[in-house]
Design a protein around this motif. Sequence first.
Motif, PDB file in Angstrom:
ATOM      1  N   ASP A  34      -7.516   7.444   5.641  1.00  0.00           N
ATOM      2  CA  ASP A  34      -6.865   7.864   4.400  1.00  0.00           C
ATOM      3  C   ASP A  34      -6.553   6.605   3.585  1.00  0.00           C
ATOM      4  OD1 ASP A  34      -5.413   8.951   2.370  1.00  0.00           O
ATOM      5  OD2 ASP A  34      -3.987  10.013   3.655  1.00  0.00           O
ATOM      6  N   VAL A  35      -7.455   6.265   2.676  1.00  0.00           N
ATOM      7  CA  VAL A  35      -7.374   4.992   1.954  1.00  0.00           C
ATOM      8  C   VAL A  35      -6.121   4.921   1.080  1.00  0.00           C
ATOM      9  CG1 VAL A  35      -8.535   3.469   0.316  1.00  0.00           C
ATOM     10  CG2 VAL A  35      -9.883   4.738   1.988  1.00  0.00           C
ATOM     11  N   ALA A  36      -5.843   5.976   0.345  1.00  0.00           N
ATOM     12  CA  ALA A  36      -4.696   5.955  -0.573  1.00  0.00           C
ATOM     13  C   ALA A  36      -3.385   5.792   0.192  1.00  0.00           C
ATOM     14  CB  ALA A  36      -4.665   7.238  -1.398  1.00  0.00           C
ATOM     15  N   LYS A  37      -3.249   6.554   1.260  1.00  0.00           N
ATOM     16  CA  LYS A  37      -2.027   6.472   2.066  1.00  0.00           C
ATOM     17  C   LYS A  37      -1.908   5.108   2.744  1.00  0.00           C
ATOM     18  CE  LYS A  37       0.557   9.028   5.548  1.00  0.00           C
ATOM     19  NZ  LYS A  37       0.541  10.128   6.512  1.00  0.00           N
ATOM     20  N   ALA A  38      -3.038   4.573   3.191  1.00  0.00           N
ATOM     21  CA  ALA A  38      -3.039   3.266   3.854  1.00  0.00           C
ATOM     22  C   ALA A  38      -2.644   2.162   2.876  1.00  0.00           C
ATOM     23  CB  ALA A  38      -4.410   2.979   4.453  1.00  0.00           C
ATOM     24  N   GLN A  39      -3.153   2.234   1.664  1.00  0.00           N
ATOM     25  CA  GLN A  39      -2.815   1.210   0.672  1.00  0.00           C
ATOM     26  C   GLN A  39      -1.339   1.277   0.291  1.00  0.00           C
ATOM     27  OE1 GLN A  39      -5.799   1.957  -2.308  1.00  0.00           O
ATOM     28  NE2 GLN A  39      -7.174   0.408  -1.458  1.00  0.00           N
ATOM     29  N   GLU A  40      -0.814   2.482   0.185  1.00  0.00           N
ATOM     30  CA  GLU A  40       0.609   2.640  -0.123  1.00  0.00           C
ATOM     31  C   GLU A  40       1.469   2.118   1.033  1.00  0.00           C
ATOM     32  OE1 GLU A  40       3.783   3.341  -2.419  1.00  0.00           O
ATOM     33  OE2 GLU A  40       1.704   3.637  -3.049  1.00  0.00           O
ATOM     34  N   ALA A  41       1.053   2.430   2.254  1.00  0.00           N
ATOM     35  CA  ALA A  41       1.789   1.960   3.431  1.00  0.00           C
ATOM     36  C   ALA A  41       1.702   0.441   3.552  1.00  0.00           C
ATOM     37  CB  ALA A  41       1.245   2.628   4.688  1.00  0.00           C
ATOM     38  N   LEU A  42       0.567  -0.128   3.167  1.00  0.00           N
ATOM     39  CA  LEU A  42       0.410  -1.587   3.206  1.00  0.00           C
ATOM     40  C   LEU A  42       1.365  -2.256   2.226  1.00  0.00           C
ATOM     41  CD1 LEU A  42      -1.110  -4.089   4.235  1.00  0.00           C
ATOM     42  CD2 LEU A  42      -2.704  -3.763   2.352  1.00  0.00           C
ATOM     43  N   LYS A  43       1.517  -1.654   1.071  1.00  0.00           N
ATOM     44  CA  LYS A  43       2.434  -2.203   0.069  1.00  0.00           C
ATOM     45  C   LYS A  43       3.868  -2.218   0.609  1.00  0.00           C
ATOM     46  CE  LYS A  43       1.590  -0.744  -4.084  1.00  0.00           C
ATOM     47  NZ  LYS A  43       1.587   0.075  -5.318  1.00  0.00           N
ATOM     48  N   ILE A  44       4.249  -1.123   1.252  1.00  0.00           N
ATOM     49  CA  ILE A  44       5.593  -1.024   1.837  1.00  0.00           C
ATOM     50  C   ILE A  44       5.753  -2.033   2.974  1.00  0.00           C
ATOM     51  CG2 ILE A  44       7.127   0.479   3.162  1.00  0.00           C
ATOM     52  CD1 ILE A  44       5.907   2.828   1.528  1.00  0.00           C
ATOM     53  N   ALA A  45       4.735  -2.112   3.831  1.00  0.00           N
ATOM     54  CA  ALA A  45       4.799  -3.025   4.978  1.00  0.00           C
ATOM     55  C   ALA A  45       4.913  -4.471   4.513  1.00  0.00           C
ATOM     56  CB  ALA A  45       3.563  -2.845   5.854  1.00  0.00           C
ATOM     57  N   ASN A  46       4.131  -4.831   3.521  1.00  0.00           N
ATOM     58  CA  ASN A  46       4.157  -6.197   2.998  1.00  0.00           C
ATOM     59  C   ASN A  46       5.552  -6.539   2.474  1.00  0.00           C
ATOM     60  OD1 ASN A  46       3.375  -8.692   2.098  1.00  0.00           O
ATOM     61  ND2 ASN A  46       2.182  -7.937   0.378  1.00  0.00           N
ATOM     62  N   LYS A  47       6.106  -5.634   1.698  1.00  0.00           N
ATOM     63  CA  LYS A  47       7.430  -5.850   1.119  1.00  0.00           C
ATOM     64  C   LYS A  47       8.498  -5.983   2.210  1.00  0.00           C
ATOM     65  CE  LYS A  47      10.795  -3.511  -1.803  1.00  0.00           C
ATOM     66  NZ  LYS A  47      11.124  -2.250  -2.455  1.00  0.00           N
ATOM     67  N   GLU A  48       8.480  -5.060   3.159  1.00  0.00           N
ATOM     68  CA  GLU A  48       9.502  -5.051   4.209  1.00  0.00           C
ATOM     69  C   GLU A  48       9.386  -6.270   5.124  1.00  0.00           C
ATOM     70  OE1 GLU A  48      12.087  -2.834   4.724  1.00  0.00           O
ATOM     71  OE2 GLU A  48      11.531  -2.021   2.780  1.00  0.00           O
ATOM     72  N   LEU A  49       8.174  -6.617   5.521  1.00  0.00           N
ATOM     73  CA  LEU A  49       7.994  -7.757   6.423  1.00  0.00           C
ATOM     74  C   LEU A  49       8.490  -9.048   5.773  1.00  0.00           C
ATOM     75  CD1 LEU A  49       4.543  -6.862   7.965  1.00  0.00           C
ATOM     76  CD2 LEU A  49       6.705  -6.994   9.174  1.00  0.00           C
ATOM     77  N   HIS A  50       8.173  -9.234   4.508  1.00  0.00           N
ATOM     78  CA  HIS A  50       8.630 -10.448   3.837  1.00  0.00           C
ATOM     79  C   HIS A  50      10.141 -10.428   3.592  1.00  0.00           C
ATOM     80  CE1 HIS A  50       4.312 -11.101   3.194  1.00  0.00           C
ATOM     81  NE2 HIS A  50       4.679 -12.359   3.302  1.00  0.00           N
ATOM     82  N   LYS A  51      10.686  -9.245   3.410  1.00  0.00           N
ATOM     83  CA  LYS A  51      12.137  -9.136   3.263  1.00  0.00           C
ATOM     84  C   LYS A  51      12.823  -9.555   4.563  1.00  0.00           C
ATOM     85  CE  LYS A  51      14.142  -5.027   2.904  1.00  0.00           C
ATOM     86  NZ  LYS A  51      14.566  -3.751   2.294  1.00  0.00           N
ATOM     87  N   TYR A  52      12.241  -9.169   5.693  1.00  0.00           N
ATOM     88  CA  TYR A  52      12.832  -9.521   6.980  1.00  0.00           C
ATOM     89  C   TYR A  52      12.672 -11.004   7.288  1.00  0.00           C
ATOM     90  CZ  TYR A  52      13.249  -4.507   7.628  1.00  0.00           C
ATOM     91  OH  TYR A  52      13.574  -3.186   7.473  1.00  0.00           O
ATOM     92  N   VAL A  53      11.666 -11.631   6.707  1.00  0.00           N
ATOM     93  CA  VAL A  53      11.536 -13.086   6.845  1.00  0.00           C
ATOM     94  C   VAL A  53      12.702 -13.757   6.133  1.00  0.00           C
ATOM     95  CG1 VAL A  53      10.184 -15.092   6.126  1.00  0.00           C
ATOM     96  CG2 VAL A  53       9.044 -13.128   7.145  1.00  0.00           C
ATOM     97  N   SER A  54      13.006 -13.283   4.937  1.00  0.00           N
ATOM     98  CA  SER A  54      14.101 -13.897   4.176  1.00  0.00           C
ATOM     99  C   SER A  54      15.452 -13.657   4.841  1.00  0.00           C
ATOM    100  CB  SER A  54      14.118 -13.380   2.741  1.00  0.00           C
ATOM    101  OG  SER A  54      14.454 -12.018   2.714  1.00  0.00           O
TER     102      SER A  54
END
Length: 90
Positions: free
Chosen positions: A43-63
Amino acid sequence: MANHKSAQKRIRQTKTRTERNRYYKTRIKNIVRDLREAVLNKDVAKAQEALKIANKELHKYVSKGILKKNTAARKVSRLNASVKKIAQSA
């Protein structure tokens, strides 16, 4: 049980931090799991949306100091590669 006041405080702090870290680690696992499920279902659309969320959250946890910078970068890179792979095949 600790006898010193400072040791009792450290026990309380450790408990609070452990609970907080457990929450963040669980959240990371759930986000990554959702993305991987979307990739498995192709599911490309769902995967891309989930990737956006994952990217944001992972970098937030780094900070916040929950994750190390390279750990988050490695996870994002691998997740991005998997999403890119299904996007090209679709």
